[in-house]
Scaffold this motif. Structure first.
Motif, PDB file in Angstrom:
ATOM      1  N   CYS A   9       0.816  -1.212   0.000  1.00 15.93           N
ATOM      2  CA  CYS A   9       0.000   0.000   0.000  1.00 15.93           C
ATOM      3  C   CYS A   9       0.857   1.274   0.000  1.00 15.93           C
ATOM      4  O   CYS A   9       0.628   2.180  -0.802  1.00 15.93           O
ATOM      5  CB  CYS A   9      -0.887   0.024   1.238  1.00 15.93           C
ATOM      6  N   LYS A  10       1.821   1.410   0.914  1.00 19.42           N
ATOM      7  CA  LYS A  10       2.429   2.733   1.062  1.00 19.42           C
ATOM      8  C   LYS A  10       3.886   2.663   1.504  1.00 19.42           C
ATOM      9  O   LYS A  10       4.330   1.731   2.165  1.00 19.42           O
ATOM     10  CB  LYS A  10       1.630   3.551   2.084  1.00 19.42           C
ATOM     11  N   ASN A  11       4.598   3.725   1.112  1.00 18.97           N
ATOM     12  CA  ASN A  11       5.939   3.987   1.619  1.00 18.97           C
ATOM     13  C   ASN A  11       5.947   5.309   2.397  1.00 18.97           C
ATOM     14  O   ASN A  11       6.928   5.654   3.038  1.00 18.97           O
ATOM     15  CB  ASN A  11       6.934   4.047   0.461  1.00 18.97           C
ATOM     16  N   SER A  12       4.829   6.032   2.284  1.00 21.18           N
ATOM     17  CA  SER A  12       4.617   7.277   3.018  1.00 21.18           C
ATOM     18  C   SER A  12       3.117   7.506   3.132  1.00 21.18           C
ATOM     19  O   SER A  12       2.341   7.008   2.322  1.00 21.18           O
ATOM     20  CB  SER A  12       5.281   8.464   2.299  1.00 21.18           C
ATOM     21  N   GLN A  13       2.722   8.259   4.154  1.00 17.93           N
ATOM     22  CA  GLN A  13       1.307   8.612   4.323  1.00 17.93           C
ATOM     23  C   GLN A  13       1.229   9.779   5.303  1.00 17.93           C
ATOM     24  O   GLN A  13       1.414   9.616   6.497  1.00 17.93           O
ATOM     25  CB  GLN A  13       0.494   7.422   4.830  1.00 17.93           C
ATOM     26  N   LEU A  14       0.969  10.969   4.756  1.00 16.05           N
ATOM     27  CA  LEU A  14       0.915  12.173   5.579  1.00 16.05           C
ATOM     28  C   LEU A  14      -0.506  12.633   5.865  1.00 16.05           C
ATOM     29  O   LEU A  14      -0.704  13.687   6.485  1.00 16.05           O
ATOM     30  CB  LEU A  14       1.699  13.308   4.902  1.00 16.05           C
ATOM     31  N   ASN A  15      -1.492  11.848   5.436  1.00 16.36           N
ATOM     32  CA  ASN A  15      -2.895  12.181   5.696  1.00 16.36           C
ATOM     33  C   ASN A  15      -3.554  11.217   6.678  1.00 16.36           C
ATOM     34  O   ASN A  15      -4.775  11.213   6.823  1.00 16.36           O
ATOM     35  CB  ASN A  15      -3.695  12.193   4.386  1.00 16.36           C
ATOM     36  N   ALA A  16      -2.747  10.439   7.359  1.00 11.44           N
ATOM     37  CA  ALA A  16      -3.296   9.482   8.323  1.00 11.44           C
ATOM     38  C   ALA A  16      -3.698  10.193   9.615  1.00 11.44           C
ATOM     39  O   ALA A  16      -3.500  11.400   9.773  1.00 11.44           O
ATOM     40  CB  ALA A  16      -2.262   8.395   8.611  1.00 11.44           C
ATOM     41  N   LEU A  17      -4.268   9.409  10.530  1.00 15.04           N
ATOM     42  CA  LEU A  17      -4.695   9.962  11.811  1.00 15.04           C
ATOM     43  C   LEU A  17      -3.503  10.564  12.547  1.00 15.04           C
ATOM     44  O   LEU A  17      -2.478   9.923  12.710  1.00 15.04           O
ATOM     45  CB  LEU A  17      -5.350   8.868  12.653  1.00 15.04           C
ATOM     46  N   TRP A  18      -3.657  11.791  13.007  1.00 11.51           N
ATOM     47  CA  TRP A  18      -2.551  12.502  13.649  1.00 11.51           C
ATOM     48  C   TRP A  18      -2.360  12.018  15.082  1.00 11.51           C
ATOM     49  O   TRP A  18      -3.318  11.722  15.800  1.00 11.51           O
ATOM     50  CB  TRP A  18      -2.838  14.001  13.667  1.00 11.51           C
ATOM     51  N   GLY A  19      -1.099  11.906  15.527  1.00 13.43           N
ATOM     52  CA  GLY A  19      -0.786  11.587  16.912  1.00 13.43           C
ATOM     53  C   GLY A  19      -0.700  10.123  17.254  1.00 13.43           C
ATOM     54  O   GLY A  19      -0.365   9.780  18.381  1.00 13.43           O
ATOM     55  N   ARG A  20      -1.002   9.270  16.296  1.00 12.13           N
ATOM     56  CA  ARG A  20      -0.911   7.825  16.537  1.00 12.13           C
ATOM     57  C   ARG A  20       0.428   7.315  16.022  1.00 12.13           C
ATOM     58  O   ARG A  20       0.813   7.575  14.893  1.00 12.13           O
ATOM     59  CB  ARG A  20      -2.048   7.083  15.827  1.00 12.13           C
ATOM     60  N   ASP A  21       1.158   6.600  16.827  1.00 12.37           N
ATOM     61  CA  ASP A  21       2.475   6.090  16.460  1.00 12.37           C
ATOM     62  C   ASP A  21       2.374   5.203  15.221  1.00 12.37           C
ATOM     63  O   ASP A  21       1.564   4.279  15.161  1.00 12.37           O
ATOM     64  CB  ASP A  21       3.075   5.302  17.624  1.00 12.37           C
ATOM     65  N   GLY A  22       3.204   5.504  14.218  1.00  9.54           N
ATOM     66  CA  GLY A  22       3.224   4.694  13.013  1.00  9.54           C
ATOM     67  C   GLY A  22       2.217   5.088  11.964  1.00  9.54           C
ATOM     68  O   GLY A  22       2.149   4.461  10.915  1.00  9.54           O
ATOM     69  N   TYR A  23       1.425   6.135  12.174  1.00  6.81           N
ATOM     70  CA  TYR A  23       0.393   6.505  11.209  1.00  6.81           C
ATOM     71  C   TYR A  23       0.853   7.634  10.288  1.00  6.81           C
ATOM     72  O   TYR A  23       0.968   7.451   9.094  1.00  6.81           O
ATOM     73  CB  TYR A  23      -0.904   6.891  11.947  1.00  6.81           C
ATOM     74  N   LEU A  24       1.025   8.838  10.848  1.00  2.00           N
ATOM     75  CA  LEU A  24       1.495   9.967  10.043  1.00  2.00           C
ATOM     76  C   LEU A  24       3.007   9.816   9.885  1.00  2.00           C
ATOM     77  O   LEU A  24       3.772  10.170  10.762  1.00  2.00           O
ATOM     78  CB  LEU A  24       1.147  11.282  10.752  1.00  2.00           C
ATOM     79  N   PHE A  25       3.438   9.292   8.759  1.00  2.65           N
ATOM     80  CA  PHE A  25       4.857   8.984   8.643  1.00  2.65           C
ATOM     81  C   PHE A  25       5.396   9.252   7.241  1.00  2.65           C
ATOM     82  O   PHE A  25       4.648   9.371   6.276  1.00  2.65           O
ATOM     83  CB  PHE A  25       5.121   7.539   9.042  1.00  2.65           C
ATOM     84  N   TRP A  26       6.732   9.316   7.176  1.00  2.00           N
ATOM     85  CA  TRP A  26       7.452   9.491   5.907  1.00  2.00           C
ATOM     86  C   TRP A  26       8.611   8.511   5.904  1.00  2.00           C
ATOM     87  O   TRP A  26       9.574   8.678   6.630  1.00  2.00           O
ATOM     88  CB  TRP A  26       7.967  10.921   5.781  1.00  2.00           C
ATOM     89  N   SER A  27       8.498   7.515   5.094  1.00  2.00           N
ATOM     90  CA  SER A  27       9.460   6.419   4.926  1.00  2.00           C
ATOM     91  C   SER A  27       9.431   5.466   6.122  1.00  2.00           C
ATOM     92  O   SER A  27       9.385   5.906   7.281  1.00  2.00           O
ATOM     93  CB  SER A  27      10.884   6.934   4.699  1.00  2.00           C
ATOM     94  N   PRO A  28       9.460   4.177   5.832  1.00  2.00           N
ATOM     95  CA  PRO A  28       9.401   3.165   6.900  1.00  2.00           C
ATOM     96  C   PRO A  28      10.575   3.286   7.869  1.00  2.00           C
ATOM     97  O   PRO A  28      11.702   3.568   7.478  1.00  2.00           O
ATOM     98  CB  PRO A  28       9.458   1.849   6.124  1.00  2.00           C
ATOM     99  N   GLY A  29      10.301   3.101   9.142  1.00  2.05           N
ATOM    100  CA  GLY A  29      11.331   3.115  10.158  1.00  2.05           C
ATOM    101  C   GLY A  29      11.757   4.481  10.625  1.00  2.05           C
ATOM    102  O   GLY A  29      12.614   4.599  11.500  1.00  2.05           O
TER     103      GLY A  29
END
Length: 283
Positions: A249-269
């Motif tokens: 599905c994704k390598n980045s996602q900046l529109n996910a739920l804010w404040g949840r660990d692992g959701y609003l992220f840029w690049s895995p890890g």
């Protein structure tokens, strides 16, 4: 006797006439000298008389000929605004030629948020706006430009359709570290082509999290599954991932739920992000 008497009378008459003629000459000379002498004597100056009445106003003169056209002045130096005219300053075509930051109304009537001549189309920083939205909402946009917002896919398409656009993404982690990623190629296709993403030419310190996985991918939302996964990537984790250009599905996602660990992220890890800004600039 008579002859003698006539001679005597004529003699007397002649003498009398001669005497009278001389008398008149003398009288005339004396009188003339007296008159002349009297006229040469200047009398005392009289008192000033009262002013006389104003005379009749004269006729107004005719209007003179108009003067000729003066010579053309020399051209002044160019203003610091360069080629921008007043209309460009007040209603620019895009943020690229806007001299002001903040909300701007473009000539085409679109409302955008300009930031150092970049057009901001996504901003997250406190979770105050819900990004779990439908296709139509991502199309037209939501939120307020002064806070968290999404400009709208249709507006982004219209403003990038001529090409020659850069994409810049700025990220802030919960430890307040700052990272950025910039792409020299950026555009979004029309709705008929599912607002497909085109991006390339990475530079930055946040690593590339778009080209390898999300380039040339259609946009997917909660109610519009256009990704390559067997299920809808936008409904992953009970729909908390939001709309994005998913692959599978994704390598980045900046529109996910804010404040949840692992959701609003840029690049895995790389961990979750506290804030993100997505913006573009076109030539």
């Amino acid at each position: 006797m008579k002859t003698a008497l006539c001679f005597v009378l004529l003699t007397i008459y002649s003498i009398t006439m001669t005497y009278c003629q001389q008398c008149r000459q003398v009288t005339s000379t004396v009188c003339d000298d007296d008159i002349t002498s009297f006229s040469r004597q200047k009398g005392d100056k009289g008192e000033v008389g009262f002013p006389g009445k104003s005379g009749i106003q004269g006729i107004k003169g005719s209007k003179g000929d108009s003067g000729g056209v003066g010579e053309k002045g020399t051209q002044g130096e160019s203003c610091a605004l360069g080629s921008l005219d007043l209309e460009d300053f007040v209603r620019p075509d895009s943020c690229t030629n806007s001299l002001l930051d903040g909300n701007q109304f473009l000539r085409n009537g679109l409302k955008v948020y300009c930031e150092d001549r970049w057009t901001v189309f996504q901003r997250r920083f406190d979770g105050s706006v819900n990004f779990q939205r439908t296709w139509d909402e991502y199309k037209v946009g939501f939120g307020e430009t002064e806070g968290e917002f999404w400009l709208g896919l249709e507006t982004v398409r219209r403003l990038t359709r001529k090409g020659n656009c850069d994409l810049r993404i700025e990220l802030k982690s919960f430890d307040d570290s700052f990272h950025w990623a910039q792409y020299s190629t950026f555009s979004v296709d029309s709705e008929a082509d599912l607002y497909r993403l085109h991006v390339g030419g990475y530079t930055g310190n946040a690593t590339d999290a778009l080209i390898s996985t999300h380039n040339n991918q259609a946009f997917t939302t909660l109610d519009m599954d256009n990704d390559k996964w067997s299920r809808n990537c936008a409904t992953e984790n009970d729909g908390e991932t939001g709309g994005w250009w998913y692959n599978a599905c994704k390598n980045s996602q900046l529109n996910a739920l804010w404040g949840r660990d692992g959701y609003l992220f840029w690049s895995p890890g790389a961990g979750s992000r506290k804030a993100s800004t997505m913006k573009f600039r076109c030539d």
